[in-house]
Design an enzyme around this catalytic site. Sequence first.
Site, PDB file in Angstrom:
ATOM      1  N   ALA A 312      15.443  17.415   9.363  1.00 49.42           N
ATOM      2  CA  ALA A 312      14.248  18.259   9.333  1.00 49.42           C
ATOM      3  C   ALA A 312      13.235  17.762   8.311  1.00 49.42           C
ATOM      4  O   ALA A 312      12.029  17.973   8.468  1.00 49.42           O
ATOM      5  CB  ALA A 312      14.638  19.702   9.021  1.00 49.42           C
ATOM      6  N   GLU A 316      10.560  11.300  11.196  1.00 49.11           N
ATOM      7  CA  GLU A 316      11.045  10.179  12.002  1.00 49.11           C
ATOM      8  C   GLU A 316       9.909   9.436  12.708  1.00 49.11           C
ATOM      9  O   GLU A 316       9.978   8.228  12.934  1.00 49.11           O
ATOM     10  CB  GLU A 316      12.046  10.669  13.060  1.00 49.11           C
ATOM     11  CG  GLU A 316      13.329  11.225  12.499  1.00 49.11           C
ATOM     12  CD  GLU A 316      13.197  12.696  12.109  1.00 49.11           C
ATOM     13  OE1 GLU A 316      12.093  13.263  12.298  1.00 49.11           O
ATOM     14  OE2 GLU A 316      14.184  13.260  11.598  1.00 49.11           O
ATOM     15  N   ASP A 358     -18.487 -15.412  -1.652  1.00 54.76           N
ATOM     16  CA  ASP A 358     -19.220 -16.662  -1.807  1.00 54.76           C
ATOM     17  C   ASP A 358     -20.628 -16.476  -1.263  1.00 54.76           C
ATOM     18  O   ASP A 358     -20.977 -15.413  -0.760  1.00 54.76           O
ATOM     19  CB  ASP A 358     -18.481 -17.823  -1.143  1.00 54.76           C
ATOM     20  CG  ASP A 358     -18.298 -17.623   0.352  1.00 54.76           C
ATOM     21  OD1 ASP A 358     -18.618 -16.530   0.853  1.00 54.76           O
ATOM     22  OD2 ASP A 358     -17.819 -18.556   1.021  1.00 54.76           O
ATOM     23  N   ASP A 660     -14.795 -19.730   2.837  1.00 51.19           N
ATOM     24  CA  ASP A 660     -14.819 -20.486   4.087  1.00 51.19           C
ATOM     25  C   ASP A 660     -14.198 -21.862   3.956  1.00 51.19           C
ATOM     26  O   ASP A 660     -13.805 -22.459   4.949  1.00 51.19           O
ATOM     27  CB  ASP A 660     -16.256 -20.619   4.605  1.00 51.19           C
ATOM     28  CG  ASP A 660     -17.197 -21.233   3.576  1.00 51.19           C
ATOM     29  OD1 ASP A 660     -16.726 -21.602   2.479  1.00 51.19           O
ATOM     30  OD2 ASP A 660     -18.400 -21.362   3.855  1.00 51.19           O
ATOM     31  N   ASP A 759       5.058  15.594  18.387  1.00 49.97           N
ATOM     32  CA  ASP A 759       4.265  15.301  17.195  1.00 49.97           C
ATOM     33  C   ASP A 759       3.615  13.929  17.190  1.00 49.97           C
ATOM     34  O   ASP A 759       2.540  13.754  16.626  1.00 49.97           O
ATOM     35  CB  ASP A 759       5.133  15.425  15.939  1.00 49.97           C
ATOM     36  CG  ASP A 759       5.227  16.869  15.473  1.00 49.97           C
ATOM     37  OD1 ASP A 759       4.598  17.722  16.108  1.00 49.97           O
ATOM     38  OD2 ASP A 759       5.933  17.130  14.494  1.00 49.97           O
TER      39      ASP A 759
END
Length: 939
Positions: A312, A316, A358, A660, A759
């Site tokens: 409970a 989960e 940059d 880059d 749920d």
Amino acid sequence: MPTIGTEQSAPDGGEAAGAASGRVAPPAVRELAADGVYTALGTSRRGLPAAQARAGLERYGSNELPPAGRRAVWWLLGAQFTDLFAIVLIVASGITFLAYWLEEPRDVGTLQLALAILGVVVLNAAIGFAQEYSAERTAQALGAMVPRTCRVLRGGERLELPARELVPGDVVVLEAGDAVPADCRVVEAHELAVNNAPLTGESNAVGRTADPMAAGPPLEAHNCVFMGTDVVAGSGRAVVFATGAATEFGRIYRLAAAAPRQKTPLQLQVASMARRVAGAALAIGALMFAVRLPTGESAVTLFVFALGVMVALVPEGLPATLSVSLAIGVRRMARRHALIKQLLAVEALGSTTVVCTDKTGTLTQAEMTVTQVWAGGAPHPVSGVGYEPNGEVADGAPVRELLRVAGLCCNARLVPPTGPRERRRVLGDTTEGALLVVAEKAGMNLGAEEAAAPRVTEFPFDSDRKLMTTVHRTGVGYQACVKGAPGELLARCTDREWDGRRALLTRADREAVVAAGDALASQGLRVLGIARRELDGPRPAQEEAESALTLLGLVGMLDPPRPEVTDAVAACRRAGIRVVMVTGDHPLTGEAVARRVGIVRRPDPVVVTGARLDAMDEEALDALLAESSELLLCRVSPEHKMRVVTAFQRHGEVVAVTGDGANDAPALKHADIGVAMGASGTDVAREAASMVLLDDSFASIATAVRLGRAVYQNIRKFLVYLFSHNIGELIPILAATFAGFPLVPISAVQILAIDLGSDVLPALALGAEPPEPDVMDRSPRSRHERLLSAAVVGRILFLGGIQAACVSAVFFWHIGSAGIPFDDFTEDTLAYQEAVTMVQAGIVLSQFFNALAVRSDRQSILRVGLLSNPALLAAGGFGVALMAAISYLPPLQAVFNTAPLAASDWAVLGGLGTLPLLADEARKAWLRRRAARPKGGPR
């Protein structure tokens, strides 16, 4: 013995170390003349004999980098079972299986419970694996940085060979457009220039020479070329002295590989939450076992009961919900040009407090553009940006000769687009590309000009003269076209030609030129002087061609900022995110761009160079970062960038880094969130990063931060949603225990049905909620802020407490109305089956209204819109339909031990289910009134 190009000793000494690393170790070849280079590297002008090359390949190994480490599929799958929630459930399932075998007689319900718990673990693992595997599938990028083939001299024969077969001593033939296949010493150079941006971050073309040079940093050796860079102009030959991991590129690769991947704030928060929740679940389960042990029930029965209490409390569905919610964020960001490689990087963006960005290509368009032409004492503004000839030169007639000469003194070429989505690009130096474009804007046909004045001689640019000169044959003789640094050029000029009139260059003229150059430079423009000279023949000496020049004027150019960046920087400021420019470029250029985009607003920003960083200890660096709100870091190396990132992290900042080039890879990997450029970036940068910007724009970072913050908000929403009903499941069990009722009000199997069946879908729908309007007006949360903060826990207790009170009251009301003593109840008693069905249905219905309540923190659901998230309504409807099936379908009744409910029962449960929504609306209204109340007003 010093190694070539680095003047450092080979690790572990001697030739063996050099051989193992693909680097030879004779005297530093940069200091030798060309003939000495051949001797030192054991080769000749004809290249290596084939047999010697084969022996070198066995000795030094292939010219390639180690493959990037990838997590195997089995490892990704196994990692899904290492989550603490998964471990707790696996252990619980195993013990439940054991309890089933120990029971006499065996209860099929215990077996169902064990299988259900195990099914939850497998389902969560499958969802998590699918998301992680999708995110992990990226190409093996590092190998692509090494060109596949190259031209080599072997035994006097020119061959095209796979680059992986290069060995030290090979003579490589280089031409414009080639990628450099290894670290090489140049022995012949004909107007040779390379772009070292992947290693240094500077996009300027840099001339190469075959002349000897004094010792110094490797990348400053103008007679060497390096793996991963490109030849942008000219041609030449070079001798390989380092291959594979022994190259400068390989050094950066090793630096990036050694940098640990930082855990994101969400990873830390989820791990902390999992420990607390699992600990609480185990502790309460053990307490319930101890409380009921004196009743005389069997240990197995008591264990199953305690297990129900534990189940409970454990959410989960949380791992699966979290994974899919992050995946939704990934898809949203992809639509905004941000490709997320790691799911958890989505949320890390939302908690970013510092962005180290940059300059070239991220803040700017990476397209050098002439914006001013100065001649005759007057400026001539130029409109338009980039390499498309869209724009014009104001009053262009007086500067046509200047632009003609500048265009002739260029080696670059403009390449037309090859596809509908491409733009024109420059083959060669970007500065020269800008000169070609501005000539087009002035209405000139440079092709015709070149045909009318063909080039016969050239004196390439070098860093000592700071000039480039081309000699052309004209209809009346020969003419030298010269461009270069204004100071160097002006010193060689004796007269000037302005507005078509030629005159001696007076002292006042010189002062005007200097003032104009300074004014352009103060705007952050790169300034070039343009001049010419009439010659008597086609082969003048360099000194003759570059003396007694006629000054034509100045040209100012810059890499223009992206138009959307200014708003993005402002949005980051409002969001409390500090933006720091970290660039390899010149401080004046960096400051000018920073001012244009809003990173710098004060008149006195702190500008720190790499040399100054080298002189700082950790304490001084920490003080600098803490005190300087507007900071620019210029002329920095990869080590500097990573050091700055580490220092910010020591201060508790969540750091995003953009880059880059290969030189950015270590910092990208070490940052909390590494952001690489997708269009212009190198593969090694994209490999090291957590996120790739498909459009290279800083604005996409700001958008991604907004979406990342929304992801975190949504995670908190479904945490409130998931944990609040856990209280609704736990409290009735505790109440029944202390009331002396022998059975549980809700079984572990029913709890699992609620957690997964009713749920998960609503929680996922909550994870898809759009960002709230003020999400970028809030300060970033602290790295140490708990996911389950006091406010979140308070809301969980508030909503969960209302649900628990309602379902507990329903259970005991129905049990009491049956008129049966507690001790006479069994699992087959109809009243008990109806009561547990009402508890399960009550939780499902209240969660439906609870989902509506948690969609916002303060806004009323009426303002948000009851129907604005149809997926949530559909998910809630599915949960109610599933509950009805459990209540009315005999096969499911047998599994869950339920009974059919009457219409009146549903009416009661529906009325009670609305209480969490109504109570939360009242809470929100109170918060809004308190926020609107003037300070100091009546309380």
